[in-house]
Design an enzyme around this catalytic site. Structure first.
Site, PDB file in Angstrom:
ATOM      1  N   PHE A  98       3.273   2.586   6.480  1.00  0.00           N
ATOM      2  CA  PHE A  98       3.565   3.826   5.427  1.00  0.00           C
ATOM      3  C   PHE A  98       2.797   5.079   6.155  1.00  0.00           C
ATOM      4  CE2 PHE A  98       1.858   7.076   2.671  1.00  0.00           C
ATOM      5  CZ  PHE A  98       2.733   7.401   2.015  1.00  0.00           C
ATOM      6  N   ASP A  99       1.623   4.906   6.334  1.00  0.00           N
ATOM      7  CA  ASP A  99       0.899   6.255   6.867  1.00  0.00           C
ATOM      8  C   ASP A  99       1.281   6.666   8.012  1.00  0.00           C
ATOM      9  OD1 ASP A  99      -0.473   3.847   7.052  1.00  0.00           O
ATOM     10  OD2 ASP A  99      -2.558   4.670   6.715  1.00  0.00           O
ATOM     11  N   THR A 100       1.303   5.718   8.867  1.00  0.00           N
ATOM     12  CA  THR A 100       1.874   5.750  10.421  1.00  0.00           C
ATOM     13  C   THR A 100       2.987   6.796  10.365  1.00  0.00           C
ATOM     14  OG1 THR A 100       0.619   3.856  11.526  1.00  0.00           O
ATOM     15  CG2 THR A 100       2.270   4.828  12.473  1.00  0.00           C
ATOM     16  N   ARG A 152       0.710  -1.367   0.088  1.00  0.00           N
ATOM     17  CA  ARG A 152      -0.142  -0.026   0.246  1.00  0.00           C
ATOM     18  C   ARG A 152       0.823   1.200  -0.097  1.00  0.00           C
ATOM     19  NH1 ARG A 152      -3.799   1.423   5.250  1.00  0.00           N
ATOM     20  NH2 ARG A 152      -1.580   1.538   6.018  1.00  0.00           N
TER      21      ARG A 152
END
Length: 420
Positions: free
Chosen positions: A188-190, A78
C-alpha cells in the site's frame, strides 16, 4: 469515535495479534507525545481483525489514556486499515507508525513539521540515508536495499525507502490519492509513494534510527512476491494511462507536469525481463493450445506472431517510455522484423530437432523452443534498444524542457530533508 474540534495529528498504529507488546508500545508512544508534542494529536489503534486479545487491550487503553481511540476492522490488511482510518480522520496531518516502534520517536517532529507548515505533501522515514543508524540482520538489510534499488530503477522514482513503517501525509493529499491506491496489504505505502511522486508531489525524507524487531511476523518471501506483482500492476496501469496522474497534478502538483524520463539501462533490462517473462509464458501456452491443431511449425509461427505484437506494444510503453501515436505503426513494423528474426531462430531450432529426433514429443519441442525463444529474447532487447526505439527515446529526452523538472530554490529550516 469522538472527533476533536481541531486536530493537527492523527497517529495511526495498525495492529494484528499484538497482545504481547501493544500495551507497552502504546504507553511509550502516549508518554512521548504528551511530553514533547506542542500541537493537538490523537493515537488511533487500527485493529486488523485480530484473533487474540489485541482488540480488548486496545479498548482498555483507549478508556485509560486520553487521546487514544481504537478502531476494529473486520478484515486484515495494513493498507486497508490505513485507507479506512486516514480516509475518515479530521486531522490536518495523518501519520503511520509500526506497532513495535522500531523507529526512534525523536524523528516524529521532523517528520510532520514540513507537512504542518505546508512545505511538503508526504514525509517518510528512511533507513538508507547516510546518517541513519540501523540495527538489523544481514538478510533483511540485503532484501531491503535490493527491493528499493529495484523499485527506483524500474519505476523511475527517487525516494529511497518505500517500506519503512514511519510515514505521514497531508489530509488533502490523502483524500485525493487514497481512492487511486488498489493494494490493501504491505504494498500500500509503496504504491501511494509511486503515485505521489509521479504526480509531482513533494516527498520529504527523514533519516531515522531504526532497530529491527526480531519477533516480526512478516513473511518476507510472500511480501516480496506480492510487492513485485504490485510493481508490475502499477507500472502497467501508469503506462496505459489508467491512473489520472495529470488530474492529481492539476489539483496538488508543485511543478510543471511531465511524463517521467525513460528508465536507464538497468531499469530497461528489468522491465524488458518482466515483459519477456510474460511473453514467454503466453507463447508457451499458445503453442501448447495450437500445436495439436496446426502442427509444430505453424503453431510456433502463430504463437510468436501474437506475442510479438503484444510484446512490442508493452516494451514501447513500459520498457522504453515511448508514448503517443507518432511512430506507432513504424515501431510495430520494425517489431515484426525483429519477430521474423526470432522466428527464424526458433524455427531453425525446431527444424534441427525434427531432423535429429523425428519422433520428439510436443513436450520436448516445447523445451527446445523455449530455450531458443530465450536466446531470441536477448537479441530482441538489443534490436529494440539500438534500432527500433532509439530515435524515439532521443526525441523524448530532447523534447522535455529543462524547466519541467526544475524547482525554485526554497529556504529549508530542516537540514535533513531530501526533496524529490
Amino acid at each position: 469515535m469522538s472527533q476533536p474540534a481541531a486536530l493537527s495529528l492523527d497517529i495511526v498504529v495498525p495492529v494484528y495479534n499484538e497482545q504481547a507488546t501493544l500495551a507497552t508500545s502504546l504507553r511509550r508512544l502516549h508518554a512521548y507525545l504528551t511530553d514533547t508534542m506542542q500541537v493537538s494529536w490523537r493515537i488511533t489503534v487500527a485493529d486488523n481483525a485480530s484473533t487474540d486479545e489485541t482488540p480488548a487491550i486496545a479498548d482498555a487503553l483507549a478508556a485509560e489514556l486520553g487521546g487514544v481511540v481504537a478502531v476494529h476492522l473486520p478484515l486484515k490488511g495494513r493498507g486497508r486499515a490505513l485507507k479506512t482510518v486516514w480516509g475518515a480522520s479530521p486531522a490536518e496531518v495523518l501519520v503511520y507508525l509500526d506497532e513495535d516502534l522500531s523507529t526512534d520517536l525523536a524523528a516524529l517532529l521532523p517528520l510532520v513539521a514540513p507537512l504542518l507548515s505546508g512545505h511538503s505533501d508526504l514525509a517518510i522515514g528512511t533507513r538508507l540515508g547516510r546518517s541513519s543508524r540501523v540495527t538489523r540482520g544481514g538478510k533483511r538489510e540485503f532484501i531491503s536495499r535490493s527491493y528499493n534499488l529495484l523499485l527506483r530503477r524500474t519505476m523511475s522514482v527517487g525516494f529511497s525507502d518505500a517500506q519503512c513503517g514511519f510515514k505521514a501525509i497531508r489530509r488533502d493529499v490523502a483524500q485525493r490519492l487514497l481512492p487511486l491506491v488498489e493494494d490493501d496489504g504491505w504494498f500500500f505505502d509503496t504504491e501511494l509513494l509511486i503515485l505521489a511522486e509521479r504526480a509531482g508531489l513533494r516527498i520529504h525524507e527523514i533519516p531515522v534510527d531504526w532497530v529491527d524487531d526480531p519477533h516480526s511476523s512478516v513473511d518476507i518471501v510472500r511480501t516480496a512476491r506480492e510487492d513485485l506483482a504490485g510493481m508490475l500492476r502499477v507500472g502497467s496501469n501508469i503506462a496505459r494511462g489508467r491512473i489520472p496522474l495529470e488530474a492529481v497534478y492539476a489539483e496538488l502538483g508543485r511543478r510543471p507536469f511531465a511524463p517521467p524520463n525513460p528508465p536507464g539501462f538497468f531499469g530497461q533490462v528489468v522491465r524488458f525481463g518482466l515483459v519477456g517473462l510474460l511473453s514467454t509464458a503466453a507463447y508457451a501456452l499458445l503453442y501448447l493450445l495450437l500445436s495439436g491443431v496446426l502442427g509444430g511449425q505453424a503453431a510456433n509461427f502463430a504463437a510468436l506472431l501474437l506475442t510479438a505484437v503484444a510484446n512490442t506494444w508493452a516494451n514501447r510503453r513500459f520498457t522504453f517510455g515511448v508514448r503517443g501515436r507518432p511512430g506507432m505503426v513504424r515501431h510495430q513494423f520494425q517489431g515484426l522484423v525483429v519477430f521474423a528474426i526470432s522466428w527464424a531462430l526458433t524455427g531453425g531450432a525446431l527444424a534441427v530437432l525434427h531432423a535429429t529426433a523425428p519422433a520428439a514429443s510436443s513436450r520436448v519441442e516445447l523445451i527446445v523452443l523455449t530455450a531458443a525463444n530465450l536466446a531470441a529474447t536477448l537479441l530482441r532487447f538489443v534490436l529494440l534498444r539500438l534500432w527500433v526505439f532509439r530515435a524515439s527515446r532521443r526525441a523524448a529526452v530532447v523534447s522535455v524542457p529543462p524547466s519541467a523538472s526544475a524547482e525554485p530554490a526554497s529556504l529549508d529550516l530542516v537540514p535533513t530533508e531530501t526533496e524529490k
